[in-house]
Write a protein that holds these residues in place. Structure first.
Motif, PDB file in Angstrom:
ATOM      1  N   SER A  84      -1.610 -13.585 -12.143  1.00  0.00           N
ATOM      2  CA  SER A  84      -1.856 -12.416 -12.996  1.00  0.00           C
ATOM      3  C   SER A  84      -3.206 -11.762 -12.741  1.00  0.00           C
ATOM      4  O   SER A  84      -3.339 -10.546 -12.870  1.00  0.00           O
ATOM      5  CB  SER A  84      -1.785 -12.820 -14.473  1.00  0.00           C
ATOM      6  N   ASN A  85      -4.203 -12.535 -12.406  1.00  0.00           N
ATOM      7  CA  ASN A  85      -5.543 -11.995 -12.196  1.00  0.00           C
ATOM      8  C   ASN A  85      -5.908 -11.858 -10.722  1.00  0.00           C
ATOM      9  O   ASN A  85      -7.067 -11.602 -10.392  1.00  0.00           O
ATOM     10  CB  ASN A  85      -6.574 -12.857 -12.924  1.00  0.00           C
ATOM     11  N   ASP A  86      -4.947 -12.029  -9.835  1.00  0.00           N
ATOM     12  CA  ASP A  86      -5.171 -11.878  -8.398  1.00  0.00           C
ATOM     13  C   ASP A  86      -4.671 -10.492  -7.987  1.00  0.00           C
ATOM     14  O   ASP A  86      -3.469 -10.271  -7.867  1.00  0.00           O
ATOM     15  CB  ASP A  86      -4.433 -12.976  -7.645  1.00  0.00           C
ATOM     16  N   GLU A  87      -5.585  -9.563  -7.788  1.00  0.00           N
ATOM     17  CA  GLU A  87      -5.218  -8.166  -7.527  1.00  0.00           C
ATOM     18  C   GLU A  87      -4.386  -7.984  -6.260  1.00  0.00           C
ATOM     19  O   GLU A  87      -3.712  -6.975  -6.114  1.00  0.00           O
ATOM     20  CB  GLU A  87      -6.465  -7.281  -7.474  1.00  0.00           C
ATOM     21  N   ARG A  88      -4.412  -8.945  -5.344  1.00  0.00           N
ATOM     22  CA  ARG A  88      -3.598  -8.818  -4.126  1.00  0.00           C
ATOM     23  C   ARG A  88      -2.123  -8.646  -4.467  1.00  0.00           C
ATOM     24  O   ARG A  88      -1.371  -8.042  -3.700  1.00  0.00           O
ATOM     25  CB  ARG A  88      -3.748 -10.051  -3.233  1.00  0.00           C
ATOM     26  N   TYR A  89      -1.694  -9.183  -5.602  1.00  0.00           N
ATOM     27  CA  TYR A  89      -0.288  -9.165  -5.986  1.00  0.00           C
ATOM     28  C   TYR A  89       0.095  -7.932  -6.802  1.00  0.00           C
ATOM     29  O   TYR A  89       1.252  -7.783  -7.163  1.00  0.00           O
ATOM     30  CB  TYR A  89       0.067 -10.443  -6.748  1.00  0.00           C
ATOM     31  N   TYR A  90      -0.847  -7.058  -7.086  1.00  0.00           N
ATOM     32  CA  TYR A  90      -0.527  -5.820  -7.792  1.00  0.00           C
ATOM     33  C   TYR A  90       0.112  -4.859  -6.802  1.00  0.00           C
ATOM     34  O   TYR A  90      -0.309  -4.771  -5.643  1.00  0.00           O
ATOM     35  CB  TYR A  90      -1.790  -5.204  -8.394  1.00  0.00           C
ATOM     36  N   ASN A  91       1.103  -4.128  -7.236  1.00  0.00           N
ATOM     37  CA  ASN A  91       1.812  -3.217  -6.337  1.00  0.00           C
ATOM     38  C   ASN A  91       0.870  -2.237  -5.648  1.00  0.00           C
ATOM     39  O   ASN A  91       1.010  -1.977  -4.461  1.00  0.00           O
ATOM     40  CB  ASN A  91       2.909  -2.466  -7.089  1.00  0.00           C
ATOM     41  N   TYR A  92      -0.101  -1.704  -6.371  1.00  0.00           N
ATOM     42  CA  TYR A  92      -1.020  -0.753  -5.736  1.00  0.00           C
ATOM     43  C   TYR A  92      -1.845  -1.406  -4.643  1.00  0.00           C
ATOM     44  O   TYR A  92      -2.195  -0.767  -3.655  1.00  0.00           O
ATOM     45  CB  TYR A  92      -1.907  -0.036  -6.766  1.00  0.00           C
TER      46      TYR A  92
ATOM     47  N   PHE B 272      -2.973  -3.184   1.315  1.00  0.00           N
ATOM     48  CA  PHE B 272      -3.003  -4.426   2.089  1.00  0.00           C
ATOM     49  C   PHE B 272      -1.657  -5.129   1.946  1.00  0.00           C
ATOM     50  O   PHE B 272      -1.500  -6.059   1.155  1.00  0.00           O
ATOM     51  CB  PHE B 272      -4.155  -5.302   1.583  1.00  0.00           C
ATOM     52  N   PRO B 273      -0.636  -4.656   2.697  1.00  0.00           N
ATOM     53  CA  PRO B 273       0.726  -5.200   2.565  1.00  0.00           C
ATOM     54  C   PRO B 273       0.806  -6.698   2.863  1.00  0.00           C
ATOM     55  O   PRO B 273       0.051  -7.235   3.672  1.00  0.00           O
ATOM     56  CB  PRO B 273       1.533  -4.402   3.592  1.00  0.00           C
ATOM     57  N   TYR B 274       1.763  -7.328   2.242  1.00  0.00           N
ATOM     58  CA  TYR B 274       1.989  -8.763   2.395  1.00  0.00           C
ATOM     59  C   TYR B 274       2.212  -9.149   3.861  1.00  0.00           C
ATOM     60  O   TYR B 274       1.828 -10.234   4.279  1.00  0.00           O
ATOM     61  CB  TYR B 274       3.185  -9.164   1.527  1.00  0.00           C
ATOM     62  N   SER B 275       2.803  -8.248   4.635  1.00  0.00           N
ATOM     63  CA  SER B 275       3.096  -8.561   6.046  1.00  0.00           C
ATOM     64  C   SER B 275       1.840  -8.809   6.877  1.00  0.00           C
ATOM     65  O   SER B 275       1.936  -9.414   7.943  1.00  0.00           O
ATOM     66  CB  SER B 275       3.925  -7.425   6.666  1.00  0.00           C
ATOM     67  N   VAL B 276       0.681  -8.387   6.405  1.00  0.00           N
ATOM     68  CA  VAL B 276      -0.554  -8.604   7.183  1.00  0.00           C
ATOM     69  C   VAL B 276      -1.429  -9.706   6.586  1.00  0.00           C
ATOM     70  O   VAL B 276      -2.512  -9.967   7.106  1.00  0.00           O
ATOM     71  CB  VAL B 276      -1.375  -7.286   7.346  1.00  0.00           C
ATOM     72  N   TRP B 277      -0.954 -10.331   5.509  1.00  0.00           N
ATOM     73  CA  TRP B 277      -1.722 -11.438   4.931  1.00  0.00           C
ATOM     74  C   TRP B 277      -1.709 -12.623   5.883  1.00  0.00           C
ATOM     75  O   TRP B 277      -0.732 -12.856   6.608  1.00  0.00           O
ATOM     76  CB  TRP B 277      -1.122 -11.909   3.617  1.00  0.00           C
ATOM     77  N   ASP B 278      -2.746 -13.434   5.848  1.00  0.00           N
ATOM     78  CA  ASP B 278      -2.789 -14.691   6.582  1.00  0.00           C
ATOM     79  C   ASP B 278      -1.976 -15.697   5.776  1.00  0.00           C
ATOM     80  O   ASP B 278      -2.373 -16.097   4.684  1.00  0.00           O
ATOM     81  CB  ASP B 278      -4.235 -15.164   6.742  1.00  0.00           C
TER      82      ASP B 278
END
Length: 159
Positions: free
Chosen positions: A137-145, A150-156
């Motif tokens: 909930s508090n990890d902004e990486r998971y917010y749609n915006y 920074f799309p999920y496809s480029v995450w390590d």
């Protein structure tokens, strides 16, 4: 004025989705700022909405949503919104006294599956199903915006 209070969780097992019918959602962001975001969302290629969200707390946001003509929504997604667009299939599943929304992302964010639950207050208790994993909930990486920037496809994926 509406307040959205939402918790987000990674989904660790998707077997519970078998047999459920989801709805397709395509959305794009017109503006992403420090205090607010505005988006256009099209559901099932039938209805379009303009939404403005503003920060009010850790998991709370002001939220204003308005239905707009579908034609306008398509035009905004195609010609004005930041890319990539967010594409997902949303499933709704009652658990206890709440309805969980499970988003299975497609496109640039394929492989990401997030479950959300809307609450009446930030400290409201709820039943957490077995398939709901880590609270993000508090990890902004998971917010749609954030997934636009920074799309999920480029995450390590190692960590």
């Amino acid at each position: 004025m509406g307040i959205e209070i939402e918790r987000k969780f990674k989904v660790k097992d998707t077997s519970f989705l078998k047999g459920l019918k989801g709805i397709s959602i395509k959305q794009g962001y017109l503006y992403i700022g420090d205090k607010s975001v505005s988006r256009v969302r099209i559901i099932e290629n039938k209805k379009a909405y303009l939404t403005v969200k503003g920060r009010t707390g850790d998991i709370s946001r002001l939220e204003f949503e308005y239905e707009i003509p579908l034609k306008d929504g398509i035009e905004l997604l195609e010609n004005v919104c930041l890319k990539p667009l967010i594409e997902k299939v949303r499933y709704k599943l009652p658990v206890g006294n709440h309805v969980w929304e499970i988003d299975v992302f497609e496109g640039e964010n394929k492989g990401l599956i997030i479950a959300e639950i809307e609450l009446e207050s930030e400290d409201e208790e709820f039943e957490k199903p077995d398939w709901a994993g880590e609270d993000v909930s508090n990890d902004e990486r998971y917010y749609n915006y954030s997934l636009v920037k920074f799309p999920y496809s480029v995450w390590d994926k190692k960590g």
